[in-house]
Design a protein around this motif. Structure first.
Motif, short mmCIF file in Angstrom:
data_model
loop_
_atom_site.label_atom_id
_atom_site.label_comp_id
_atom_site.label_asym_id
_atom_site.label_seq_id
_atom_site.Cartn_x
_atom_site.Cartn_y
_atom_site.Cartn_z
N LEU A 46 0.85 -1.19 0.00
CA LEU A 46 0.00 0.00 0.00
C LEU A 46 0.89 1.24 0.00
O LEU A 46 1.97 1.23 0.60
CB LEU A 46 -0.89 0.02 1.25
CG LEU A 46 -1.79 -1.19 1.47
CD1 LEU A 46 -2.54 -1.06 2.78
CD2 LEU A 46 -2.75 -1.37 0.32
N TYR A 50 -0.92 6.70 2.68
CA TYR A 50 -2.35 6.47 2.91
C TYR A 50 -2.65 6.40 4.40
O TYR A 50 -1.96 5.74 5.16
CB TYR A 50 -2.79 5.16 2.25
CG TYR A 50 -3.38 5.32 0.88
CD1 TYR A 50 -2.76 6.10 -0.08
CD2 TYR A 50 -4.57 4.69 0.53
CE1 TYR A 50 -3.30 6.24 -1.34
CE2 TYR A 50 -5.11 4.82 -0.73
CZ TYR A 50 -4.47 5.60 -1.66
OH TYR A 50 -5.01 5.75 -2.92
N ARG A 52 -5.80 5.63 7.32
CA ARG A 52 -6.88 4.65 7.42
C ARG A 52 -8.12 5.13 6.66
O ARG A 52 -8.73 4.36 5.93
CB ARG A 52 -7.22 4.40 8.89
CG ARG A 52 -8.27 3.32 9.08
CD ARG A 52 -8.53 3.05 10.54
NE ARG A 52 -9.25 4.17 11.12
CZ ARG A 52 -9.55 4.28 12.40
NH1 ARG A 52 -9.17 3.35 13.25
NH2 ARG A 52 -10.21 5.31 12.86
N LEU A 55 -7.66 4.68 2.95
CA LEU A 55 -7.81 3.28 2.56
C LEU A 55 -9.28 2.88 2.52
O LEU A 55 -9.72 2.20 1.60
CB LEU A 55 -7.02 2.37 3.50
CG LEU A 55 -7.07 0.87 3.17
CD1 LEU A 55 -6.58 0.59 1.74
CD2 LEU A 55 -6.27 0.08 4.19
N GLU A 58 -10.72 4.21 -0.61
CA GLU A 58 -10.27 3.44 -1.77
C GLU A 58 -11.03 2.12 -1.86
O GLU A 58 -11.50 1.74 -2.94
CB GLU A 58 -8.77 3.18 -1.69
CG GLU A 58 -8.19 2.52 -2.90
CD GLU A 58 -7.71 3.49 -3.98
OE1 GLU A 58 -7.65 3.06 -5.15
OE2 GLU A 58 -7.38 4.64 -3.66
N LEU A 73 -4.70 -0.78 9.74
CA LEU A 73 -3.59 -0.25 8.95
C LEU A 73 -2.51 0.19 9.94
O LEU A 73 -2.62 1.25 10.55
CB LEU A 73 -4.06 0.94 8.10
CG LEU A 73 -3.02 1.63 7.24
CD1 LEU A 73 -2.56 0.71 6.11
CD2 LEU A 73 -3.58 2.93 6.67
N ASN A 82 1.83 4.84 7.16
CA ASN A 82 1.56 3.41 7.33
C ASN A 82 2.79 2.62 6.90
O ASN A 82 3.67 3.12 6.20
CB ASN A 82 0.28 2.99 6.59
CG ASN A 82 0.47 2.82 5.11
OD1 ASN A 82 1.20 1.94 4.65
ND2 ASN A 82 -0.19 3.66 4.33
N ALA A 86 -2.07 -3.82 5.31
CA ALA A 86 -3.26 -3.69 6.15
C ALA A 86 -3.94 -5.05 6.25
O ALA A 86 -3.78 -5.91 5.38
CB ALA A 86 -4.22 -2.67 5.56
N PHE A 108 -2.96 1.88 -6.63
CA PHE A 108 -3.68 2.93 -5.92
C PHE A 108 -3.42 4.26 -6.60
O PHE A 108 -2.31 4.77 -6.59
CB PHE A 108 -3.23 2.98 -4.46
CG PHE A 108 -3.81 1.87 -3.63
CD1 PHE A 108 -4.94 2.07 -2.87
CD2 PHE A 108 -3.23 0.61 -3.63
CE1 PHE A 108 -5.48 1.05 -2.11
CE2 PHE A 108 -3.75 -0.41 -2.89
CZ PHE A 108 -4.89 -0.20 -2.12
N THR A 119 -0.64 -3.64 -5.65
CA THR A 119 -1.12 -4.34 -4.47
C THR A 119 -1.06 -5.85 -4.65
O THR A 119 -1.38 -6.38 -5.71
CB THR A 119 -2.58 -3.94 -4.17
OG1 THR A 119 -2.65 -2.53 -4.12
CG2 THR A 119 -3.06 -4.53 -2.86
#
Length: 157
Positions: A46, A50, A52, A55, A58, A73, A82, A86, A108, A119
């Motif tokens: 990730l 980012y 939480r 995310l 997303e 996360l 982060n 996660a 992302f 990812t």
């Protein structure tokens, strides 16, 4: 992480058995699916910036809104970014399978960060909402900011 219990076999304690295998050449260890099916996944690679809430946005934007009830996360205390992965628990194995299809090799791009990370999705060692809540309730993460703690949320059944 210094506080992660290295000697605890999470697969045996929380997951689906003690047998494990290594995926062909990837170096990723996977455990057999638990009897009820896989519901908790580890999302890897990730973008580090980012949060939480980013995310969650997303996940919701790709069609997973209402399908998960737990998200954690981990945040690095020194950088407040982060650490690149996660854990997400889905309400049923079908929702987890949908996530695998949507997020495997997902880039992302919702935010202008240009990390280009792709990812990867893996089965988590700890499966299910209750087991994740039990595990994380005993960790130091509960002592930090409420924004860095695991998120338990309502999901559509």
């Amino acid at each position: 992480h210094r506080s992660v219990p290295k000697s605890t076999d999470l697969s045996a304690r929380y997951g689906g058995g003690s047998a494990s295998s290594t995926a062909s050449g990837s170096g990723v260890t996977s455990t057999p699916p638990p009897a009820g099916g896989v519901t908790t996944l580890m999302l890897r690679h990730l973008p580090n910036m980012y949060t939480r809430s980013m995310l969650v946005e997303e996940l919701d934007s790709v069609g997973l809104a209402g399908t998960y009830d737990f998200l954690y996360l981990p945040i690095d205390k020194s950088t407040q970014w982060n650490v690149g992965y996660a854990f997400v628990n889905f309400v049923n194995p079908a929702a987890a399978s949908k996530c695998v299809g949507l997020l495997t090799d997902h880039v992302f791009k919702r935010y202008d960060h240009n990390s280009g990370k792709v990812t990867q999705v893996a089965v988590a060692h700890i499966q299910g909402l209750e087991r994740n809540m039990e595990f994380f309730s005993k960790t130091a993460v509960q002592l930090g900011s409420r924004f860095n703690r695991p998120l338990v949320c309502a999901a559509k059944a």
